[in-house]
Design a protein around this motif. Structure first.
Motif, short mmCIF file in Angstrom:
data_model
loop_
_atom_site.label_atom_id
_atom_site.label_comp_id
_atom_site.label_asym_id
_atom_site.label_seq_id
_atom_site.Cartn_x
_atom_site.Cartn_y
_atom_site.Cartn_z
N LEU A 162 29.46 36.19 42.13
CA LEU A 162 31.23 35.53 43.61
C LEU A 162 31.56 34.47 42.97
O LEU A 162 32.53 34.26 42.56
CB LEU A 162 30.77 35.99 44.94
CG LEU A 162 30.90 36.66 45.58
CD1 LEU A 162 30.53 36.59 46.57
CD2 LEU A 162 32.19 37.52 45.23
N LEU A 163 30.29 33.09 42.59
CA LEU A 163 30.87 31.70 42.04
C LEU A 163 31.21 32.06 40.88
O LEU A 163 32.13 31.83 41.03
CB LEU A 163 29.00 31.18 42.30
CG LEU A 163 29.99 29.55 41.98
CD1 LEU A 163 31.08 28.99 42.84
CD2 LEU A 163 28.13 29.05 41.79
N PHE B 94 34.76 33.56 41.06
CA PHE B 94 35.76 32.39 41.40
C PHE B 94 35.93 32.19 40.37
O PHE B 94 37.03 30.88 40.56
CB PHE B 94 35.50 32.66 42.98
CG PHE B 94 35.60 33.02 44.15
CD1 PHE B 94 36.26 33.19 44.55
CD2 PHE B 94 34.18 33.11 44.90
CE1 PHE B 94 37.88 33.98 45.46
CE2 PHE B 94 35.24 34.39 45.51
CZ PHE B 94 35.90 34.69 46.27
N SER B 95 34.91 31.50 39.67
CA SER B 95 35.20 29.45 38.51
C SER B 95 36.19 30.53 38.01
O SER B 95 37.15 29.66 36.91
CB SER B 95 33.71 29.51 37.82
OG SER B 95 33.00 29.27 39.35
N THR C 39 38.68 32.42 38.43
CA THR C 39 40.70 32.12 38.55
C THR C 39 40.86 30.86 38.41
O THR C 39 42.00 31.16 38.61
CB THR C 39 40.32 32.79 40.18
OG1 THR C 39 39.11 31.62 41.35
CG2 THR C 39 39.71 34.09 40.45
N GLN C 40 39.80 30.02 38.59
CA GLN C 40 40.59 28.54 38.51
C GLN C 40 40.34 27.98 36.82
O GLN C 40 41.20 26.79 36.50
CB GLN C 40 39.74 27.71 39.22
CG GLN C 40 39.19 27.94 40.55
CD GLN C 40 40.64 28.21 41.47
OE1 GLN C 40 41.88 27.02 40.31
NE2 GLN C 40 41.11 29.03 42.13
N THR D 96 40.74 40.26 41.39
CA THR D 96 41.23 39.90 42.01
C THR D 96 40.06 41.67 42.52
O THR D 96 39.45 41.10 43.37
CB THR D 96 42.35 40.16 42.51
OG1 THR D 96 43.08 38.82 42.68
CG2 THR D 96 42.43 39.95 44.33
N ILE E 138 36.55 41.17 41.93
CA ILE E 138 35.97 40.41 43.08
C ILE E 138 35.21 41.47 43.72
O ILE E 138 34.81 41.62 44.56
CB ILE E 138 36.66 39.05 43.24
CG1 ILE E 138 36.78 38.16 42.47
CG2 ILE E 138 36.48 38.52 44.80
CD1 ILE E 138 37.33 36.91 42.07
#
Length: 203
Positions: free
Chosen positions: A37-38, A41-42, A44-45, A151, A154
């Motif tokens: 997940l980390l 999410f990374s 996505t940024q 997304t 995820i």
């Protein structure tokens, strides 16, 4: 590697995945789930290149610091324990020819099966199945409009680590509702096959 050993290895690997997704070992499952997940999410940024670079720097910072620490410690204590990662450096990580052949075979079977199924659906071998596929694609256009690929990935990872656990706990109730839904869908598909010319499956 003979066939028996291959099947044993595959069964062992599959069992480990099942245990991971069913949270048999909470710490291990939590570590994998959190790490994945980390990472997602990374992404996505930051760009993929940036994430890979940061991960590599983080790992290198940890390993270099530990190597320097052990070297200084050995110098102070005047011991000769050798390289701190010697055990890991000696581990064989190369894939054997048998392993590569096995993975290539599985990939080939999957690709061939997928191509045959897509040909069957697009060329309308079975009208009802092609209609169901068209409906699925139509629904996916709405899903694609709401979520991007990352997304969805995820959500897929979250589902992989939660759905098996929920199903295991409420299996009886879920199977009952799924059975009702399956019966209704089969009934509707049966009626369509009866009414639409050429929709009946060939015997």
């Amino acid at each position: 590697m003979d066939k028996g050993k291959k099947e044993c290895t595959w069964s062992s690997w599959r069992g480990q995945v099942v245990d991971l997704l069913h949270w048999r070992d909470v710490k291990q499952s939590g570590l994998v789930f959190g790490s994945v997940l980390l990472l997602l999410f990374s992404l996505t940024q930051f760009s993929v290149v940036s994430v890979i670079a940061y991960l590599a720097l983080a790992v290198l910072s940890a390993t270099i610091s530990y190597r320097v620490y052990k070297s200084v410690l050995q110098a102070v204590q005047k011991t000769d324990e050798g390289h701190p990662f010697k055990a890991y450096l000696e581990v064989e990580i190369a894939l054997s020819a048998d392993q590569i052949s096995k993975y290539v075979e599985k990939t080939q079977l999957y690709i061939n099966s997928t191509m045959k199924e897509l040909r069957r659906l697009f060329l309308v071998q079975d009208l009802v199945d092609s209609i169901k596929f068209a409906v699925l694609m139509w629904l996916l256009t709405y899903v694609g409009a709401l979520f991007n690929g990352l997304t969805l990935l995820i959500l897929a990872v979250v589902s992989m680590f939660t759905v098996p656990l929920v199903y295991e706990k409420y299996q009886t109730q879920i199977d009952q509702y799924l059975g009702l839904v399956r019966t209704q869908v089969n009934s509707i598909m049966g009626k369509i096959r009866e009414k639409v010319p050429g929709a009946k499956k060939k015997e």
